[in-house]
Design a protein around this motif. Structure first.
Motif, PDB file in Angstrom:
ATOM      1  N   ILE A  15       1.749   6.977  -6.619  1.00 21.10           N
ATOM      2  CA  ILE A  15       0.749   8.010  -6.928  1.00 21.10           C
ATOM      3  C   ILE A  15       1.333   9.400  -6.727  1.00 21.10           C
ATOM      4  CG2 ILE A  15      -1.427   9.020  -6.109  1.00 21.10           C
ATOM      5  CD1 ILE A  15      -2.370   6.121  -5.601  1.00 21.10           C
ATOM      6  N   VAL A  16       2.041   9.593  -5.628  1.00 21.45           N
ATOM      7  CA  VAL A  16       2.654  10.900  -5.364  1.00 21.45           C
ATOM      8  C   VAL A  16       3.663  11.244  -6.453  1.00 21.45           C
ATOM      9  CG1 VAL A  16       4.181  12.132  -3.778  1.00 21.45           C
ATOM     10  CG2 VAL A  16       2.235  10.860  -2.890  1.00 21.45           C
ATOM     11  N   TRP A  48       2.372   1.802  -3.483  1.00 19.55           N
ATOM     12  CA  TRP A  48       1.406   2.382  -4.423  1.00 19.55           C
ATOM     13  C   TRP A  48       1.146   3.850  -4.100  1.00 19.55           C
ATOM     14  CZ3 TRP A  48       0.488   0.878  -9.021  1.00 19.55           C
ATOM     15  CH2 TRP A  48       0.512  -0.461  -9.352  1.00 19.55           C
ATOM     16  N   LEU A  49       1.091   4.190  -2.817  1.00 20.69           N
ATOM     17  CA  LEU A  49       0.916   5.596  -2.446  1.00 20.69           C
ATOM     18  C   LEU A  49       2.090   6.434  -2.922  1.00 20.69           C
ATOM     19  CD1 LEU A  49      -0.806   7.679  -0.898  1.00 20.69           C
ATOM     20  CD2 LEU A  49       0.551   7.110   1.120  1.00 20.69           C
ATOM     21  N   GLN A  60       0.828  -1.207   0.000  1.00 20.14           N
ATOM     22  CA  GLN A  60       0.000   0.000   0.000  1.00 20.14           C
ATOM     23  C   GLN A  60       0.862   1.257   0.000  1.00 20.14           C
ATOM     24  OE1 GLN A  60      -2.366  -0.601   3.499  1.00 20.14           O
ATOM     25  NE2 GLN A  60      -3.969  -1.723   2.396  1.00 20.14           N
ATOM     26  N   MET A  61       1.926   1.250   0.783  1.00 13.95           N
ATOM     27  CA  MET A  61       2.810   2.413   0.841  1.00 13.95           C
ATOM     28  C   MET A  61       3.543   2.598  -0.484  1.00 13.95           C
ATOM     29  SD  MET A  61       3.401   4.874   2.802  1.00 13.95           S
ATOM     30  CE  MET A  61       2.457   4.213   4.131  1.00 13.95           C
TER      31      MET A  61
END
Length: 129
Positions: free
Chosen positions: A87-88, A83-84, A80-81
């Protein structure tokens, strides 16, 4: 008159501020730990592929990699981190404040995401544990 230093209120205030600073530090550093974990898993997977099953180290790296990925509760936060962070980075690459003036950074980030999604969607499924 009561002495406010002797009743321990200054010590409690220092402990409270120190606890807040520690919590803030861990909140800022935890995402980097998750990313380091995901990068380590990626390196383990790459080592297993490059060395192959015939090499003892490649065989061990492959077994260890598959054993870790078998438990989603261990890897979920790291993924999850990652993918975050993707995105950033993608939003920064699309923004006018992009530090790289070419479009190749967007293409590279898009290809990375597409490759991961492709692998998840069309990779062979292993049966059992």
């Amino acid at each position: 008159m009561k002495d406010w230093v002797s009743d321990g209120s200054v010590g409690r205030a220092r402990a409270y501020v120190a606890g807040l600073a520690r919590d803030l530090y861990f909140a800022c550093m935890r995402p980097f730990g998750y990313l380091a974990f995901v990068l380590a898993l990626a390196a383990l997977s790459a080592a297993a592929r490059l060395l192959g099953r015939d090499n003892e180290l490649g065989f061990f790296a492959g077994r260890l990699n598959s054993m870790i990925w078998r438990y989603p509760e261990v890897t979920r936060r790291g993924v999850q981190m990652a993918w975050l962070m993707w995105i950033v980075l993608f939003l920064v690459a699309l923004s006018p404040a992009d530090p790289i003036p070419s479009r190749w950074d967007e293409v590279l980030l898009g290809a990375l995401a597409l490759g991961i999604v492709w692998r998840q969607a069309f990779a062979e499924r292993r049966v059992g544990r």
